[in-house]
Scaffold this active site. Structure first.
Site, PDB file in Angstrom:
ATOM      1  N   ARG A  34       0.831  -1.211   0.000  1.00 46.47           N
ATOM      2  CA  ARG A  34       0.000   0.000   0.000  1.00 46.47           C
ATOM      3  C   ARG A  34       0.866   1.262   0.000  1.00 46.47           C
ATOM      4  O   ARG A  34       0.463   2.281  -0.561  1.00 46.47           O
ATOM      5  CB  ARG A  34      -0.947  -0.012   1.191  1.00 46.47           C
ATOM      6  N   LYS A 211     -13.337 -10.434   8.123  1.00 46.06           N
ATOM      7  CA  LYS A 211     -14.270  -9.342   8.448  1.00 46.06           C
ATOM      8  C   LYS A 211     -15.676  -9.665   7.927  1.00 46.06           C
ATOM      9  O   LYS A 211     -16.174  -9.022   7.014  1.00 46.06           O
ATOM     10  CB  LYS A 211     -13.763  -8.048   7.823  1.00 46.06           C
ATOM     11  N   GLY A 362      -6.373  -5.767   1.818  1.00 43.58           N
ATOM     12  CA  GLY A 362      -5.025  -5.639   2.378  1.00 43.58           C
ATOM     13  C   GLY A 362      -4.372  -6.995   2.564  1.00 43.58           C
ATOM     14  O   GLY A 362      -3.265  -7.249   2.080  1.00 43.58           O
ATOM     15  N   GLY A 385     -12.742  -3.911   1.377  1.00 47.36           N
ATOM     16  CA  GLY A 385     -14.077  -3.363   1.633  1.00 47.36           C
ATOM     17  C   GLY A 385     -14.471  -2.360   0.565  1.00 47.36           C
ATOM     18  O   GLY A 385     -15.616  -2.342   0.100  1.00 47.36           O
TER      19      GLY A 385
HETATM   20  P1  ADP Z   1      -8.736  -8.494   3.446  1.00 45.49           P
HETATM   21  O1  ADP Z   1      -7.768  -7.652   4.222  1.00 45.49           O
HETATM   22  O2  ADP Z   1      -8.092  -9.123   2.265  1.00 45.49           O
HETATM   23  O3  ADP Z   1      -9.984  -7.752   3.090  1.00 45.49           O
HETATM   24  P2  ADP Z   1      -9.726  -9.683   5.882  1.00 45.49           P
HETATM   25  O4  ADP Z   1      -9.080  -8.599   6.635  1.00 45.49           O
HETATM   26  O5  ADP Z   1     -11.200  -9.774   5.907  1.00 45.49           O
HETATM   27  O6  ADP Z   1      -9.204  -9.711   4.359  1.00 45.49           O
HETATM   28  O7  ADP Z   1      -9.251 -11.098   6.420  1.00 45.49           O
HETATM   29  C1  ADP Z   1      -7.908 -11.499   6.440  1.00 45.49           C
HETATM   30  C2  ADP Z   1      -7.654 -12.402   7.613  1.00 45.49           C
HETATM   31  O8  ADP Z   1      -8.595 -13.463   7.629  1.00 45.49           O
HETATM   32  C3  ADP Z   1      -6.306 -13.054   7.583  1.00 45.49           C
HETATM   33  O9  ADP Z   1      -5.537 -12.497   8.621  1.00 45.49           O
HETATM   34  C4  ADP Z   1      -6.592 -14.540   7.816  1.00 45.49           C
HETATM   35  O10 ADP Z   1      -5.728 -15.119   8.761  1.00 45.49           O
HETATM   36  C5  ADP Z   1      -8.006 -14.502   8.351  1.00 45.49           C
HETATM   37  N1  ADP Z   1      -8.738 -15.766   8.143  1.00 45.49           N
HETATM   38  C6  ADP Z   1      -8.971 -16.401   6.991  1.00 45.49           C
HETATM   39  N2  ADP Z   1      -9.631 -17.547   7.209  1.00 45.49           N
HETATM   40  C7  ADP Z   1      -9.817 -17.663   8.543  1.00 45.49           C
HETATM   41  C8  ADP Z   1     -10.409 -18.641   9.400  1.00 45.49           C
HETATM   42  N3  ADP Z   1     -10.927 -19.741   8.905  1.00 45.49           N
HETATM   43  N4  ADP Z   1     -10.406 -18.399  10.731  1.00 45.49           N
HETATM   44  C9  ADP Z   1      -9.846 -17.283  11.222  1.00 45.49           C
HETATM   45  N5  ADP Z   1      -9.270 -16.329  10.463  1.00 45.49           N
HETATM   46  C10 ADP Z   1      -9.243 -16.513   9.140  1.00 45.49           C
HETATM   47 MG    MG Z   2      -7.641  -7.136   6.263  1.00 44.89          MG
END
Ligand code: ADP
Ligand code: MG
Length: 404
Positions: A34, A211, A362, A385
């Site tokens: 980023r 999330k 992210g 998001g």
């Molecule tokens: P992004 O940043 O790509 O939008 P998020 O912030 O929503 O994605 O989620 C990323 C996190 O989700 C990672 O840190 C990962 O470890 C966690 N994650 C993925 N699958 C699981 C799971 N089954 N249980 C707990 N955490 C998870």
């Molecule tokens: Mg994230």
């Protein structure tokens, strides 16, 4: 929309809202993508002789906690390491860091820095009023700026003081506002997954990550645009529970169960859930790891990744796609034991070079970079998001609309 290209800013103070919300672990930046992505706009402004003031949020600061809890959140999300990394990336030793978000210290920075210099303001979320778009806070921040540039695509879906309040005030004062190069690039690329043309079908969306409450709301509108939605990550457990499967001690949003069930029924076979999982006896300090043979997760166990059958199932769907939008890792990819599902999705996407493929978020972008698939995607978005909401709102985001 005016872009940073159109601005004449020699000697002017330009507040740039960047997205420096990088994944941090114990003060170390796990992925600087980023920051790298913000460089073209920063360099352009420096070349034009501007005084560049950078603002961003970093992580979450919960202001409802005890003073100790708030202080802990602040310490955890201190922006200082980002300034160090930015200075290394610019390679000129021109970046300074203001550890405050208002007051005498900030005023001193604003009145004493010179054209061709940069200073980064402390995490905007140190201020309680940031997320509330507090007018008084926006006024304080807007007073620093002659010009405002929005380049924080990852935060453009939030109407906060730094993303909305500042440009709103500056516009009312007849001052210039513009978007930066990153926002311009993101909007151009994402428009293809927002307004889908017939030649881009099948359109497959892949959702995962942690999330859930942020993302689950988007499923309704995704279903209107996509042909299929593959769901992994933590969101899968809310769906599984809603369908009566057992999920052990996996995370679940109980207040979303009705909604999840309705989405699944209305999708009429177009939402695809994991059929097996890699599970452990807890998130941290686990001692037992098993791969289930069925969709059910045993009592006392927690889902950490999709299993091999699901990798194959998802891979077969991805194979057919002409357009892919992916947000959220399939598992806890930061730990090697639970990275396979996320890697499998990367590999499946790498095998469809003629499709238009977008990954956003992210952590998702960090995973793609970590596993070496960055150049296999048509576009890796800095916003998770934000990209989801852009799809949901037919291309509209508050932080970009205010610039229009
Ligand atoms: P992004 O940043 O790509 O939008 P998020 O912030 O929503 O994605 O989620 C990323 C996190 O989700 C990672 O840190 C990962 O470890 C966690 N994650 C993925 N699958 C699981 C799971 N089954 N249980 C707990 N955490 C998870
Ligand atoms: Mg994230």
């Amino acid at each position: 929309m005016k872009t940073v290209r159109d601005l004449q800013v020699a000697g002017k103070k330009v507040v740039v809202r960047v997205d420096f919300n990088v994944p941090l672990k114990e003060g170390k930046i796990r992925d600087d993508n980023r920051i790298v992505q913000a460089l073209p706009t920063i360099k352009e402004l420096l070349n034009k002789g501007a005084k560049v003031i950078l603002m961003s949020h970093l992580g979450k600061v919960k202001h409802k906690g005890t003073p100790e809890e708030v202080a802990m959140d602040k310490a955890k999300n201190n922006m200082a390491p980002v300034a160090v990394r930015l200075n290394e990336l610019l390679g000129k030793d021109i970046v300074s860091f203001c550890p405050d978000t208002r007051g005498a210290n900030l005023d001193f920075f604003v009145s004493n820095f010179k054209a061709g210099e940069v200073f980064l303001v402390q995490n905007t979320r140190y201020e309680k009023g940031e997320e509330k778009n507090d007018p008084e806070l926006s006024k304080i921040w807007a007073a620093m700026a002659d010009v405002y540039v929005m380049d924080a695509f990852g935060s453009a879906h939030r109407a906060h003081a730094s993303t909305y309040g500042i440009p709103e005030i500056l516009k009312s004062e007849g001052k210039e506002v513009a978007i930066g190069y990153l926002v311009e690039k993101e909007v151009n690329n994402l428009s293809r997954v927002v307004e889908v043309s017939d030649k881009d079908r099948p359109y497959i969306a892949i959702l995962g990550g942690f999330k859930v409450s942020d993302k689950i709301k988007v499923i309704d509108s995704l279903l209107k645009k996509c042909d299929k939605i593959l769901i992994g990550g933590a969101m899968a457990y809310t769906f599984k529970k809603a369908l009566g499967q057992s999920i052990g001690i996996s995370p679940c949003e109980d207040d979303q169960l009705e909604y999840a069930k309705r989405c699944f029924i209305e999708a009429n076979g177009r939402i695809i859930l994991p059929v097996d999982s890699v599970v452990t006896d807890g998130f941290e300090g686990w001692t037992k790891k098993v791969t289930t043979d069925s969709p059910d997760i045993p009592a006392g166990m927690e889902g950490m990744d999709i299993g091999p059958k699901t990798q194959k199932l998802f891979g077969d769907e991805i194979k057919k796609a002409k357009l892919v939008f992916w947000n959220g890792p399939m598992g806890v990819f930061e730990q090697n034991d639970f990275a396979a599902g996320t890697i499998a999705v990367c590999e499946a996407i790498a095998k469809i070079p003629h499709a238009f493929t977008v990954c956003g978020g992210g952590d998702s972008a960090a995973a793609v970079a970590q596993f070496g698939f960055m150049d296999k995607f048509s576009h890796v978005s800095t916003g998770g998001g934000a990209s989801l909401e852009m799809i949901e709102n037919d291309g509209h985001l508050p932080g970009i609309d205010i610039i229009r």
